[in-house]
Design an enzyme around this catalytic site. Structure first.
Site, PDB file in Angstrom:
ATOM      1  N   GLY A  46      28.739  28.676  34.983  1.00  0.00           N
ATOM      2  CA  GLY A  46      27.360  28.754  34.868  1.00  0.00           C
ATOM      3  C   GLY A  46      27.159  30.358  34.618  1.00  0.00           C
ATOM      4  O   GLY A  46      27.983  31.038  35.263  1.00  0.00           O
ATOM      5  N   GLN A  51      22.484  38.375  34.615  1.00  0.00           N
ATOM      6  CA  GLN A  51      23.656  38.732  34.984  1.00  0.00           C
ATOM      7  C   GLN A  51      24.319  39.625  33.821  1.00  0.00           C
ATOM      8  O   GLN A  51      25.443  40.477  34.184  1.00  0.00           O
ATOM      9  CB  GLN A  51      24.826  37.640  35.196  1.00  0.00           C
ATOM     10  CG  GLN A  51      24.474  36.865  36.667  1.00  0.00           C
ATOM     11  CD  GLN A  51      25.338  35.635  36.799  1.00  0.00           C
ATOM     12  OE1 GLN A  51      25.102  34.612  36.047  1.00  0.00           O
ATOM     13  NE2 GLN A  51      26.605  35.828  37.472  1.00  0.00           N
ATOM     14  N   CYS A  91      30.883  33.526  42.007  1.00  0.00           N
ATOM     15  CA  CYS A  91      29.787  33.859  41.151  1.00  0.00           C
ATOM     16  C   CYS A  91      30.509  34.929  40.366  1.00  0.00           C
ATOM     17  O   CYS A  91      31.367  35.745  40.650  1.00  0.00           O
ATOM     18  CB  CYS A  91      28.711  34.664  41.902  1.00  0.00           C
ATOM     19  SG  CYS A  91      27.390  35.142  40.857  1.00  0.00           S
ATOM     20  N   LEU A  92      30.156  35.077  39.027  1.00  0.00           N
ATOM     21  CA  LEU A  92      31.015  35.915  38.240  1.00  0.00           C
ATOM     22  C   LEU A  92      30.487  37.119  38.637  1.00  0.00           C
ATOM     23  O   LEU A  92      31.243  38.147  38.288  1.00  0.00           O
ATOM     24  CB  LEU A  92      30.542  35.519  36.493  1.00  0.00           C
ATOM     25  CG  LEU A  92      31.244  34.310  35.933  1.00  0.00           C
ATOM     26  CD1 LEU A  92      30.504  34.006  34.704  1.00  0.00           C
ATOM     27  CD2 LEU A  92      32.541  34.672  35.900  1.00  0.00           C
ATOM     28  N   HIS A 133      22.244  27.579  41.680  1.00  0.00           N
ATOM     29  CA  HIS A 133      22.663  28.734  41.799  1.00  0.00           C
ATOM     30  C   HIS A 133      22.198  29.605  40.626  1.00  0.00           C
ATOM     31  O   HIS A 133      21.745  30.833  40.930  1.00  0.00           O
ATOM     32  CB  HIS A 133      24.431  28.393  41.670  1.00  0.00           C
ATOM     33  CG  HIS A 133      25.103  29.810  41.858  1.00  0.00           C
ATOM     34  ND1 HIS A 133      26.137  30.336  42.611  1.00  0.00           N
ATOM     35  CD2 HIS A 133      25.110  30.942  40.758  1.00  0.00           C
ATOM     36  CE1 HIS A 133      26.567  31.356  42.436  1.00  0.00           C
ATOM     37  NE2 HIS A 133      26.230  31.662  41.139  1.00  0.00           N
ATOM     38  N   GLU A 134      22.237  28.958  39.602  1.00  0.00           N
ATOM     39  CA  GLU A 134      21.848  29.938  38.204  1.00  0.00           C
ATOM     40  C   GLU A 134      20.166  30.168  38.244  1.00  0.00           C
ATOM     41  O   GLU A 134      19.986  31.286  37.903  1.00  0.00           O
ATOM     42  CB  GLU A 134      22.021  29.106  37.015  1.00  0.00           C
ATOM     43  CG  GLU A 134      23.624  28.685  36.764  1.00  0.00           C
ATOM     44  CD  GLU A 134      24.389  30.078  37.167  1.00  0.00           C
ATOM     45  OE1 GLU A 134      24.078  31.277  36.464  1.00  0.00           O
ATOM     46  OE2 GLU A 134      25.542  29.969  37.303  1.00  0.00           O
ATOM     47  N   HIS A 137      19.575  33.035  40.281  1.00  0.00           N
ATOM     48  CA  HIS A 137      19.669  34.560  39.720  1.00  0.00           C
ATOM     49  C   HIS A 137      18.596  34.955  39.034  1.00  0.00           C
ATOM     50  O   HIS A 137      18.243  36.052  38.779  1.00  0.00           O
ATOM     51  CB  HIS A 137      20.846  34.114  38.506  1.00  0.00           C
ATOM     52  CG  HIS A 137      22.400  34.330  39.022  1.00  0.00           C
ATOM     53  ND1 HIS A 137      22.721  35.513  39.565  1.00  0.00           N
ATOM     54  CD2 HIS A 137      23.492  33.766  39.092  1.00  0.00           C
ATOM     55  CE1 HIS A 137      24.089  35.457  40.183  1.00  0.00           C
ATOM     56  NE2 HIS A 137      24.373  34.509  39.718  1.00  0.00           N
TER      57      HIS A 137
HETATM   58 ZN    ZN Z   1      26.325  33.551  39.930  1.00  0.00          ZN
END
Ligand code: ZN
Length: 167
Positions: A46, A51, A91-92, A133-134, A137
């Protein structure tokens, strides 16, 4: 185009994203780039627009093993949720960090797809975890915010070690 992902503690990760009012060319290109960036590594499941420094309420998700089940959530809203799901999250924007997080086991949400068409969906397990989670963000919330200070430190140490190794 593969976009550059902001890394914690970049303050832009903390900004609240604004609703998308019009799916214009700019947004269409952004959605395409988000998917391209998501699929640039098969471990990803995701990615949210903030981000990459774009504060629109957009996230792209694919939790399928083969990476062939793309889901685009524009202006997502959780309508209902329940149960309890514990899973390891990463997480990225926090490369190398991971910890077990508790979330709802299922969520029903409403969103618009990449063409602006509204839809509703009920998801569970890993996909539900990813959706939560997304969406976090989009409100400037990171998974480490959900941890006790001890476990947050542990997660951030993992990230530090990872970044040192992969310099
Ligand atoms: Zn993330």
């Amino acid at each position: 185009m593969i976009l550059k992902i902001l890394i914690y503690p970049d303050p832009k990760l903390r900004h609240k994203s604004l609703p998308v009012s019009n799916i214009d060319e700019d947004i269409t290109v952004l959605v395409g780039d988000l998917f391209e960036t998501l699929y640039s590594d098969s471990n990803n499941c995701g990615l949210a627009a903030p981000q990459v420094g774009r504060h629109h309420r957009i996230t792209v998700i694919d939790t399928s093993e083969k990476g062939n089940d793309p889901l685009c959530l524009i202006n997502p809203e959780i309508l209902e949720s329940g149960g309890l799901f514990k899973g390891l999250e990463a997480c990225l924007s926090l490369p190398g960090a991971y910890e077990e997080i508790q979330r709802a086991e299922w969520v029903r949400f409403r969103a618009q797809d990449r063409n602006g068409k509204p839809y509703e969906m009920k998801v569970e397990g890993l996909l539900a975890e990813c959706v939560q989670h997304e969406i976090d963000h989009l409100d400037g919330i990171l998974f480490i915010d959900k941890l006790s200070s001890l476990r947050r430190k542990r997660a951030l140490n993992r990230m530090k070690k990872y970044l040192q190794k992969n310099k």
